[in-house]
Design an enzyme around this catalytic site. Structure first.
Site, mmCIF file in Angstrom:
data_model
loop_
_atom_site.group_PDB
_atom_site.id
_atom_site.type_symbol
_atom_site.label_atom_id
_atom_site.label_comp_id
_atom_site.label_asym_id
_atom_site.label_seq_id
_atom_site.Cartn_x
_atom_site.Cartn_y
_atom_site.Cartn_z
ATOM 1 N N THR A 49 -9.005 -5.346 -4.604
ATOM 2 C CA THR A 49 -7.682 -4.743 -4.696
ATOM 3 C C THR A 49 -6.964 -5.377 -5.882
ATOM 4 O O THR A 49 -7.525 -6.225 -6.577
ATOM 5 C CB THR A 49 -6.865 -4.987 -3.411
ATOM 6 O OG1 THR A 49 -6.475 -6.378 -3.353
ATOM 7 C CG2 THR A 49 -7.675 -4.656 -2.162
ATOM 8 N N CYS A 50 -5.700 -4.993 -6.085
ATOM 9 C CA CYS A 50 -4.967 -5.573 -7.211
ATOM 10 C C CYS A 50 -4.708 -7.068 -7.010
ATOM 11 O O CYS A 50 -4.463 -7.793 -7.969
ATOM 12 C CB CYS A 50 -3.646 -4.829 -7.419
ATOM 13 S SG CYS A 50 -2.580 -4.817 -5.965
ATOM 14 N N SER A 105 -1.997 -11.817 2.710
ATOM 15 C CA SER A 105 -1.507 -10.925 1.655
ATOM 16 C C SER A 105 -0.318 -11.510 0.907
ATOM 17 O O SER A 105 0.395 -12.373 1.428
ATOM 18 C CB SER A 105 -1.097 -9.573 2.253
ATOM 19 O OG SER A 105 -2.203 -8.910 2.807
ATOM 20 N N GLU A 110 1.461 -6.966 5.321
ATOM 21 C CA GLU A 110 1.427 -5.599 4.767
ATOM 22 C C GLU A 110 0.273 -4.821 5.406
ATOM 23 O O GLU A 110 -0.813 -5.355 5.627
ATOM 24 C CB GLU A 110 1.317 -5.638 3.236
ATOM 25 C CG GLU A 110 0.099 -6.351 2.698
ATOM 26 C CD GLU A 110 -0.989 -5.383 2.276
ATOM 27 O OE1 GLU A 110 -0.821 -4.179 2.523
ATOM 28 O OE2 GLU A 110 -1.989 -5.840 1.726
ATOM 29 N N PRO A 111 0.515 -3.535 5.729
ATOM 30 C CA PRO A 111 -0.453 -2.777 6.523
ATOM 31 C C PRO A 111 -1.594 -2.143 5.731
ATOM 32 O O PRO A 111 -2.606 -1.775 6.312
ATOM 33 C CB PRO A 111 0.420 -1.679 7.156
ATOM 34 C CG PRO A 111 1.523 -1.463 6.170
ATOM 35 C CD PRO A 111 1.780 -2.807 5.525
ATOM 36 N N GLN A 112 -1.450 -2.009 4.410
ATOM 37 C CA GLN A 112 -2.449 -1.269 3.644
ATOM 38 C C GLN A 112 -3.803 -1.974 3.570
ATOM 39 O O GLN A 112 -4.839 -1.329 3.411
ATOM 40 C CB GLN A 112 -1.953 -1.030 2.210
ATOM 41 C CG GLN A 112 -0.869 0.008 2.076
ATOM 42 C CD GLN A 112 0.508 -0.554 2.406
ATOM 43 O OE1 GLN A 112 0.683 -1.769 2.473
ATOM 44 N NE2 GLN A 112 1.475 0.320 2.605
ATOM 45 N N GLU A 188 9.643 2.798 -10.975
ATOM 46 C CA GLU A 188 8.754 1.997 -10.137
ATOM 47 C C GLU A 188 9.279 1.847 -8.715
ATOM 48 O O GLU A 188 8.535 2.013 -7.746
ATOM 49 C CB GLU A 188 8.555 0.615 -10.778
ATOM 50 C CG GLU A 188 7.594 -0.267 -10.009
ATOM 51 C CD GLU A 188 7.385 -1.613 -10.671
ATOM 52 O OE1 GLU A 188 6.726 -2.466 -10.071
ATOM 53 O OE2 GLU A 188 7.896 -1.804 -11.802
ATOM 54 N N ASN A 190 11.541 3.682 -6.939
ATOM 55 C CA ASN A 190 11.528 4.925 -6.173
ATOM 56 C C ASN A 190 10.106 5.446 -5.945
ATOM 57 O O ASN A 190 9.859 6.159 -4.974
ATOM 58 C CB ASN A 190 12.384 5.991 -6.868
ATOM 59 C CG ASN A 190 13.728 6.190 -6.159
ATOM 60 O OD1 ASN A 190 13.994 5.584 -5.123
ATOM 61 N ND2 ASN A 190 14.568 7.039 -6.717
#
Length: 427
Positions: A49-50, A105, A110-112, A188, A190
């Protein structure tokens, strides 16, 4: 083989290094498919991931996993050594559970991340690099993550602006699937708000941005989840009545949403309530609109105080979650040990059965030759006993030579206990 977790994340490596060892799905699929044909390391899942790139693998040693990660990205092992963390067996299981639960995280809880780990597992399965043992560890980690989500408050409080707006919408409106949302500006901040709102399942998102190109880019990013419509910035006021939720973050030096416009929109909506969120500094929305009945107005300061309180609650809940994860990791490793012990016992029993059959055949052959039955039975019992007890005798000798006297004492006690039970069985 041992279970290893090895990689880098936002805590151990710079963005530049994380970019160097990041994998996209297409490249990773190719590398894993190629690796599946190698005997040395062909049981692995890569999470990229990032904020992290991690390899989870069943392997003989962690060095082989590290070499693969370096070679796959054109780096030397030395370039990674200062930044890589590595865990083995129980610690590796614990780490995977923490990652899947969002405890490791950048944004706590965070749920992702669980979806990203599931995608990584699916990708590895498609490439045939997941054994039943490795799959079981991942499935149990998903079970742990669900337990953390359902039994603690780690993920229940908004800790980002985008997430906070989505949670506000769910608090104000009971049926998010019927909501129309207007994004005033497509920058970014919004964009994050829009993605969170799309995830909770709103009906429609209107994007109102000065640059149509940027609006179209955001529309493309979220259109697979939600119905999207782009409106001209000049048409903001006349479309305001269509929005149940408005999120504004333009960066303008002047207000863009005014009291008379909101009042007119309310009238056209027959005074159905509206949620207006002003994420801009200076403010985009006239603060006087808060005085209108049916309007909920939140600014950056309001949301920031909520986020800080919620983050404190998440940290408190994380303590409980960490204890749960430790217990579940220990539970899984115990189950694994019992499973492997069962396999060893089964193998030992099969060997005993083979010895018994061989000795029985030898005894029958002796009887056919005319040997006295009593002598044959005595030899049968002696030979079988000697062969069955030989491994135990070797273990006792090794225990006697070991530096830990407690091990020998334990073995002697257990064997004596077994002998006593055989002499005096329960009736």
């Amino acid at each position: 083989m041992s279970f290893f977790a090895l990689g880098v994340n936002h805590q151990t490596a710079s963005v530049e290094l994380r970019e160097q060892i990041a994998f996209n799905a297409e490249r990773l699929s190719h590398l894993l498919a190629e690796q599946s044909r190698h005997a040395e390391l062909n049981d692995m899942v890569v999470v990229s991931t990032c904020n992290r790139t991690e390899v989870y693998a069943m392997a003989d040693n962690a060095d082989r996993v590290l070499q693969w990660l370096a070679q796959a990205n054109g780096l030397t092992v030395q370039q990674l050594l200062k930044h890589v963390y590595r865990y083995e067996d129980a610690q590796a299981v614990n780490h995977l559970m923490r990652v899947a639960s969002g405890l490791d995280s950048l944004m706590l809880g965070e749920p992702q991340i669980m979806g990203q780990v599931k995608t990584a597992l699916s990708l590895a399965k498609d490439a045939h690099t997941v054994s039943p043992d490795l799959n079981r560890i991942f499935e149990y980690s998903f079970y742990a993550a669900k337990r953390v989500r359902s039994e603690t408050a780690v993920g229940s409080h908004a800790v980002s602006m985008g997430y906070a707006v989505a949670q506000l919408a769910m608090q104000v409106f009971s049926q998010p699937e019927k909501l129309t949302v207007m994004m005033v500006a497509a920058g970014e901040m919004n964009s994050l708000v829009a993605k969170h709102l799309a995830e909770i399942g709103v009906a429609k998102i209107l994007i109102c941005n000065r640059s149509r190109e940027r609006a179209e880019q955001l529309a493309q990013e979220i259109s697979h989840r939600v119905d999207v419509e782009i409106i001209e910035f000049a048409d903001l006021a006349k479309n305001l009545y269509r929005a149940d939720v408005v999120s504004s973050c333009t960066g303008s030096l002047h207000q863009v949403i005014f009291y008379p416009e909101v009042k007119a929109a309310l009238k056209k909506r027959r005074y159905q309530q509206m949620l207006l969120v002003d994420l801009a500094v200076p403010r985009d929305i006239d603060p006087k609109v808060e005085s209108l009945d049916g309007v909920y107005l939140y600014g950056v300061d309001d949301l920031q105080s909520v986020i800080e309180d919620n983050l404190a609650q998440r940290r408190q809940a994380a303590i409980e979650a960490e204890v749960m994860v430790n217990q579940l990791a220990t539970q899984l490793m115990t189950q694994q040990k019992v499973k492997h012990a069962g396999q060893t016992i089964q193998h030992y029993r099969e060997q005993g059965q083979q010895l018994s059959e061989a000795e029985l055949e030898h005894a029958l052959h002796a009887l056919q030759k005319g040997m006295a039955p009593q002598q044959v039975l005595q030899e049968f019992a002696h030979r079988l006993t000697q062969k069955l007890l030989h491994p135990t005798s070797l273990l006792l000798r090794q225990a006697a030579q070991a530096e830990d006297p407690a091990y020998l004492e334990w073995m002697q006690h257990e064997l004596a206990d077994i002998s006593a039970k055989r002499r005096h069985p329960k009736k």
